[in-house]
Motif scaffolding. Structure first.
Motif, PDB file in Angstrom:
ATOM      1  N   THR A  16      40.761  32.943  28.216  1.00 26.51           N
ATOM      2  CA  THR A  16      40.699  32.321  29.539  1.00 26.51           C
ATOM      3  C   THR A  16      39.758  33.114  30.432  1.00 26.51           C
ATOM      4  OG1 THR A  16      42.997  31.631  29.261  1.00 26.51           O
ATOM      5  CG2 THR A  16      42.061  31.460  31.470  1.00 26.51           C
ATOM      6  N   TYR A  31      37.535  33.082  34.406  1.00 18.06           N
ATOM      7  CA  TYR A  31      37.659  32.605  35.783  1.00 18.06           C
ATOM      8  C   TYR A  31      36.402  32.965  36.590  1.00 18.06           C
ATOM      9  CZ  TYR A  31      42.539  33.468  34.329  1.00 18.06           C
ATOM     10  OH  TYR A  31      43.721  33.514  33.635  1.00 18.06           O
ATOM     11  N   TYR A  43      35.914  33.797  40.701  1.00 20.24           N
ATOM     12  CA  TYR A  43      36.504  33.983  42.013  1.00 20.24           C
ATOM     13  C   TYR A  43      35.380  34.231  43.014  1.00 20.24           C
ATOM     14  CZ  TYR A  43      41.409  34.535  40.577  1.00 20.24           C
ATOM     15  OH  TYR A  43      42.674  34.317  40.111  1.00 20.24           O
ATOM     16  N   GLN A  76      34.627  36.073  46.720  1.00 21.57           N
ATOM     17  CA  GLN A  76      35.138  36.998  47.731  1.00 21.57           C
ATOM     18  C   GLN A  76      34.210  36.943  48.942  1.00 21.57           C
ATOM     19  OE1 GLN A  76      35.170  41.353  46.995  1.00 21.57           O
ATOM     20  NE2 GLN A  76      37.291  41.328  47.734  1.00 21.57           N
ATOM     21  N   LYS A 109      36.581  40.018  52.556  1.00 18.80           N
ATOM     22  CA  LYS A 109      37.239  40.483  51.322  1.00 18.80           C
ATOM     23  C   LYS A 109      38.276  39.495  50.793  1.00 18.80           C
ATOM     24  CE  LYS A 109      35.459  44.739  51.032  1.00 18.80           C
ATOM     25  NZ  LYS A 109      34.929  45.418  49.853  1.00 18.80           N
ATOM     26  N   PHE A 110      38.341  38.296  51.375  1.00 21.04           N
ATOM     27  CA  PHE A 110      39.310  37.322  50.897  1.00 21.04           C
ATOM     28  C   PHE A 110      38.855  36.753  49.553  1.00 21.04           C
ATOM     29  CE2 PHE A 110      42.779  34.597  50.987  1.00 21.04           C
ATOM     30  CZ  PHE A 110      42.385  33.294  50.764  1.00 21.04           C
ATOM     31  N   LEU A 111      39.753  36.774  48.579  1.00 19.97           N
ATOM     32  CA  LEU A 111      39.444  36.320  47.216  1.00 19.97           C
ATOM     33  C   LEU A 111      40.084  34.973  46.957  1.00 19.97           C
ATOM     34  CD1 LEU A 111      39.887  39.433  45.000  1.00 19.97           C
ATOM     35  CD2 LEU A 111      38.174  37.705  44.590  1.00 19.97           C
ATOM     36  N   ILE A 126      40.206  31.689  44.017  1.00 23.67           N
ATOM     37  CA  ILE A 126      39.787  31.184  42.712  1.00 23.67           C
ATOM     38  C   ILE A 126      38.929  29.936  42.890  1.00 23.67           C
ATOM     39  CG2 ILE A 126      41.825  29.743  42.341  1.00 23.67           C
ATOM     40  CD1 ILE A 126      41.613  30.628  39.339  1.00 23.67           C
ATOM     41  N   SER A 176      38.649  27.918  36.376  1.00 22.70           N
ATOM     42  CA  SER A 176      39.179  28.633  35.236  1.00 22.70           C
ATOM     43  C   SER A 176      38.957  27.798  33.982  1.00 22.70           C
ATOM     44  CB  SER A 176      40.668  28.922  35.417  1.00 22.70           C
ATOM     45  OG  SER A 176      41.182  29.545  34.255  1.00 22.70           O
ATOM     46  N   PHE A 194      33.079  36.990  41.528  1.00 21.11           N
ATOM     47  CA  PHE A 194      33.667  37.788  40.460  1.00 21.11           C
ATOM     48  C   PHE A 194      34.042  36.900  39.287  1.00 21.11           C
ATOM     49  CE2 PHE A 194      34.117  42.021  42.043  1.00 21.11           C
ATOM     50  CZ  PHE A 194      34.190  41.893  43.421  1.00 21.11           C
ATOM     51  N   GLU A 228      47.638  39.842  34.220  1.00 20.22           N
ATOM     52  CA  GLU A 228      46.585  40.833  34.267  1.00 20.22           C
ATOM     53  C   GLU A 228      45.252  40.180  34.010  1.00 20.22           C
ATOM     54  OE1 GLU A 228      47.044  44.318  31.871  1.00 20.22           O
ATOM     55  OE2 GLU A 228      45.381  45.314  32.892  1.00 20.22           O
ATOM     56  N   LEU A 229      44.428  40.211  35.027  1.00 20.83           N
ATOM     57  CA  LEU A 229      43.066  39.741  34.900  1.00 20.83           C
ATOM     58  C   LEU A 229      42.150  40.954  34.817  1.00 20.83           C
ATOM     59  CD1 LEU A 229      44.320  37.055  35.783  1.00 20.83           C
ATOM     60  CD2 LEU A 229      42.371  36.739  37.311  1.00 20.83           C
ATOM     61  N   PHE A 251      38.451  42.099  35.621  1.00 21.93           N
ATOM     62  CA  PHE A 251      37.357  41.637  36.462  1.00 21.93           C
ATOM     63  C   PHE A 251      36.041  42.316  36.104  1.00 21.93           C
ATOM     64  CE2 PHE A 251      39.098  39.061  39.922  1.00 21.93           C
ATOM     65  CZ  PHE A 251      40.457  39.246  39.752  1.00 21.93           C
ATOM     66  N   GLY A 252      34.962  41.570  36.277  1.00 22.16           N
ATOM     67  CA  GLY A 252      33.643  42.155  36.263  1.00 22.16           C
ATOM     68  C   GLY A 252      33.402  42.881  37.577  1.00 22.16           C
ATOM     69  N   GLU A 253      32.225  43.474  37.719  1.00 24.66           N
ATOM     70  CA  GLU A 253      31.924  44.250  38.921  1.00 24.66           C
ATOM     71  C   GLU A 253      31.380  43.404  40.065  1.00 24.66           C
ATOM     72  OE1 GLU A 253      31.438  48.737  37.168  1.00 24.66           O
ATOM     73  OE2 GLU A 253      29.679  47.777  38.073  1.00 24.66           O
TER      74      GLU A 253
END
Lengths: 116, 115
Positions: B31, B33, B35, B37, B41-43, B45, B48, B90, B103-104, B106-108
């Motif tokens: 899976t 996703y 996201y 931001q 800083k609001f994240l 989705i 997916s 992200f 648990e996701l 995340f990339g940078e």
């Protein structure tokens, strides 16, 4: 619908003192709750999770959180702050079961500053 | 080895242009996703995919089109870029959907700036 509220947008502590980051949740059923940390210019990393087992949850780097149903809270704590703890912290609740079982709902974040 | 890698890390472009962000994960997750931001800083989705199939599609303008050629890759193409698209995007992955641990990985992030 599920939601989380992080009560402080900024928290500043001195190195070696305790950390408390506050989070309240709203959920129509027993929630799954998480704390994620984001260091500057990095992706998010899971710190700890609560999924209806023990109410006191221990995570990485000495952090822990306690699920309190009566207070609808899931505050993050650490006994002694380290400079490397300076980061943005997100309280997260998992969305409703069904078509979006893997939808995580993020709080607005708390920026933790650690003073030397 | 980077678990979730995104390219490019920074992207500066003009309004009206079309751009793509690529994401790859080497964790064997099924899976993935996207996201967004925002500057506060609001994240939130956006999309997916599970095994190349779209399973979450939030209220996102149809200028945004995700594509998953295989379960290790999820790309995001954005047409006719607008100022409001400026954000950090992200990519993330997880093992499973329904009973997953929450648990996701995340990339940078890919910081998109639209001028």
């Amino acid at each position: 619908a599920q939601s989380v509220t992080q009560l402080d947008s900024h928290v500043s502590v001195s190195e070696g003192t305790p950390v408390l980051l506050r989070c309240n949740y709203s959920s129509s059923y027993s929630p799954s709750l998480f704390w994620y940390v984001q260091h500057p210019n990095k992706g998010l990393q899971l710190l700890l999770k609560y999924t209806s087992a023990a109410t006191l949850v221990k995570g990485i780097n000495g952090f822990e959180a306690e699920f309190k149903k009566s207070e609808t809270s899931f505050h993050l704590t650490k006994p002694s702050a380290h400079m490397s703890d300076a980061a943005e912290y997100f309280c997260v609740v998992r969305g409703e079961w069904g078509g979006a079982t893997n939808k995580l709902i993020f709080g607005t974040g708390t920026l933790l500053a650690v003073q030397p | 080895d980077t678990a979730v890698s995104q390219t490019p890390k920074y992207l500066v472009t003009q309004m009206g242009n079309d751009k793509s962000i690529k994401c790859e994960q080497n964790l064997g997750h099924d899976t993935m996703y996207w996201y967004k931001q925002d500057s506060k800083k609001f994240l939130k989705i956006m999309f997916s995919y599970n095994n190349k199939e779209l399973i979450i599609n939030e209220t996102v303008p149809n200028r945004f089109s995700p594509k998953s050629p295989d379960k290790a890759h999820l790309n995001l193409h954005i047409n006719s870029l607008e100022l409001g698209d400026s954000a950090v995007y992200f990519c993330a992955s997880s093992l499973g959907t329904g009973s997953y641990s929450g648990e996701l990985f995340f990339g940078e992030g890919s910081r998109l700036t639209v001028l």
